[in-house]
Design an enzyme around this catalytic site. Structure first.
Site, PDB file in Angstrom:
ATOM      1  N   ARG A 147      -5.571   1.350  -6.522  1.00  0.00           N
ATOM      2  CA  ARG A 147      -4.202   1.638  -6.246  1.00  0.00           C
ATOM      3  C   ARG A 147      -3.700   2.839  -7.001  1.00  0.00           C
ATOM      4  O   ARG A 147      -2.993   3.827  -6.350  1.00  0.00           O
ATOM      5  CB  ARG A 147      -3.255   0.504  -6.338  1.00  0.00           C
ATOM      6  CG  ARG A 147      -3.337  -0.418  -5.329  1.00  0.00           C
ATOM      7  CD  ARG A 147      -2.009  -1.332  -5.030  1.00  0.00           C
ATOM      8  NE  ARG A 147      -2.261  -2.622  -4.829  1.00  0.00           N
ATOM      9  CZ  ARG A 147      -2.379  -2.787  -3.300  1.00  0.00           C
ATOM     10  NH1 ARG A 147      -2.286  -1.886  -2.659  1.00  0.00           N
ATOM     11  NH2 ARG A 147      -2.590  -4.180  -2.822  1.00  0.00           N
TER      12      ARG A 147
ATOM     13  N   GLY B  69       0.727  -1.334  -0.087  1.00  0.00           N
ATOM     14  CA  GLY B  69      -0.008  -0.012   0.026  1.00  0.00           C
ATOM     15  C   GLY B  69       0.761   1.268  -0.115  1.00  0.00           C
ATOM     16  O   GLY B  69       0.320   2.364  -0.516  1.00  0.00           O
TER      17      GLY B  69
ATOM     18  N   ASP C   7       1.138   3.459   4.384  1.00  0.00           N
ATOM     19  CA  ASP C   7       0.180   3.917   3.879  1.00  0.00           C
ATOM     20  C   ASP C   7      -0.840   4.645   4.789  1.00  0.00           C
ATOM     21  O   ASP C   7      -1.319   5.916   4.907  1.00  0.00           O
ATOM     22  CB  ASP C   7      -0.552   3.171   2.681  1.00  0.00           C
ATOM     23  CG  ASP C   7      -1.041   1.853   3.173  1.00  0.00           C
ATOM     24  OD1 ASP C   7      -0.733   1.621   4.360  1.00  0.00           O
ATOM     25  OD2 ASP C   7      -1.616   1.134   2.584  1.00  0.00           O
TER      26      ASP C   7
ATOM     27  N   PHE D  30     -13.143   2.980   4.928  1.00  0.00           N
ATOM     28  CA  PHE D  30     -12.430   2.293   4.411  1.00  0.00           C
ATOM     29  C   PHE D  30     -12.113   3.153   3.179  1.00  0.00           C
ATOM     30  O   PHE D  30     -12.951   3.377   2.445  1.00  0.00           O
ATOM     31  CB  PHE D  30     -12.902   0.956   3.728  1.00  0.00           C
ATOM     32  CG  PHE D  30     -11.974   0.032   3.011  1.00  0.00           C
ATOM     33  CD1 PHE D  30     -11.042  -0.652   4.028  1.00  0.00           C
ATOM     34  CD2 PHE D  30     -11.639   0.032   2.008  1.00  0.00           C
ATOM     35  CE1 PHE D  30     -10.095  -1.451   3.645  1.00  0.00           C
ATOM     36  CE2 PHE D  30     -10.786  -0.814   1.466  1.00  0.00           C
ATOM     37  CZ  PHE D  30      -9.814  -1.670   2.228  1.00  0.00           C
TER      38      PHE D  30
ATOM     39  N   ASP E 217      -4.156   2.095  11.062  1.00  0.00           N
ATOM     40  CA  ASP E 217      -5.301   1.671  11.472  1.00  0.00           C
ATOM     41  C   ASP E 217      -5.313   1.046  12.755  1.00  0.00           C
ATOM     42  O   ASP E 217      -5.539   1.846  13.789  1.00  0.00           O
ATOM     43  CB  ASP E 217      -5.803   0.534  10.286  1.00  0.00           C
ATOM     44  CG  ASP E 217      -7.185   0.380  10.359  1.00  0.00           C
ATOM     45  OD1 ASP E 217      -8.231   0.990  10.719  1.00  0.00           O
ATOM     46  OD2 ASP E 217      -7.618  -0.608   9.956  1.00  0.00           O
TER      47      ASP E 217
ATOM     48  N   ASP F  54      -5.711  -0.044  -1.717  1.00  0.00           N
ATOM     49  CA  ASP F  54      -6.684  -0.877  -2.660  1.00  0.00           C
ATOM     50  C   ASP F  54      -7.866  -1.742  -1.911  1.00  0.00           C
ATOM     51  O   ASP F  54      -7.669  -1.692  -0.638  1.00  0.00           O
ATOM     52  CB  ASP F  54      -5.987  -2.012  -2.991  1.00  0.00           C
ATOM     53  CG  ASP F  54      -5.691  -3.070  -2.213  1.00  0.00           C
ATOM     54  OD1 ASP F  54      -5.221  -2.699  -1.221  1.00  0.00           O
ATOM     55  OD2 ASP F  54      -5.926  -4.214  -2.318  1.00  0.00           O
TER      56      ASP F  54
ATOM     57  N   LYS G 200      -6.090   6.455  11.068  1.00  0.00           N
ATOM     58  CA  LYS G 200      -7.460   6.344  11.639  1.00  0.00           C
ATOM     59  C   LYS G 200      -7.532   5.943  13.098  1.00  0.00           C
ATOM     60  O   LYS G 200      -7.527   4.818  13.538  1.00  0.00           O
ATOM     61  CB  LYS G 200      -8.167   5.174  10.923  1.00  0.00           C
ATOM     62  CG  LYS G 200      -8.524   5.534   9.463  1.00  0.00           C
ATOM     63  CD  LYS G 200      -9.448   4.459   8.806  1.00  0.00           C
ATOM     64  CE  LYS G 200      -8.714   3.158   8.392  1.00  0.00           C
ATOM     65  NZ  LYS G 200      -9.888   2.375   7.341  1.00  0.00           N
TER      66      LYS G 200
END
Ligand code: XMP
Length: 177
Positions: free
Chosen positions: A166, A42, A101, A153, A104, A160, A132
């Site tokens: 992407r 990512g 990237d 999301f 989370d 992706d 996040k």
């Protein structure tokens, strides 16, 4: 195609943020070489843009890659992080910047940071494009963070859904899922 996506972070915002992050990183890392460890897949676009912005700001990143997977299903973290390292990677006494990237649950970056420090890196800092914080499962914060977002999301700019989207030049929410 744009109608399918709600843009959350635009191309222009990302470009400016990369410059800001690169300036912060060069302030901390200086002009001596350091290891920029990009976490695939990512972060490949973010890492490419960030490392060039770092060079423009006067820094000297040496680029290496590792692959991490922590997702058991499409969008839910399993908490089990597995790492693939593509070539002999000496971390001993290295100054390391981990680039991902998105932060989370925190499982991936905390696991990789522990791995890097356990292999005798002199220090390890972390850079993420997106954060996040509402999804965090382990206590972790990035040293350099582009944008804090709500619990969506997101796809684009390297991120992706089933290997799609992407290449979008922005970060977006898919409208039709
Ligand atoms: P954890 O939960 O370990 O997750 O902090 C980090 C990795 O999870 C993936 N991830 C996402 N991928 N859209 C994506 O395409 C998202 O909204 C998203 N949230 C987490 C990503 O691979 C990241 O490196």
């Amino acid at each position: 195609m744009k109608d399918r996506f709600k843009i959350l972070v635009s191309t222009e915002e990302i470009q400016q943020k990369n410059i800001d992050l690169a300036n912060q990183i060069v302030r901390d890392f200086g002009t001596e070489p350091f290891l920029l460890l990009s976490i695939l897949t990512g972060s490949f676009i973010f890492s490419a843009d960030l490392c060039r912005a770092i060079v423009t700001a006067g820094g000297d990143p040496i680029i290496a890659f590792l692959s991490a997977s922590s997702y058991g299903s499409q969008t839910t973290s399993s908490g089990n992080v597995s790492l693939t390292i593509f070539k002999e990677l000496s971390l001993s006494s290295k100054r390391v910047l981990l680039v991902d990237d998105i932060l989370d649950t925190g499982y991936t970056l905390s696991h990789i940071k522990n791995y890097v420090l356990a292999h005798s890196a002199s220090f390890c800092k972390t850079a993420v494009l997106l954060d996040k914080p509402s999804r965090r499962k382990v206590s972790f914060s990035a040293d350099y963070c582009g944008f804090t977002i709500d619990d969506h999301f997101v796809v684009g700019y390297g991120l992706d859904l089933n290997d799609q989207f992407r290449s979008l030049p922005y970060v977006a929410i898919i409208q039709d899922t």
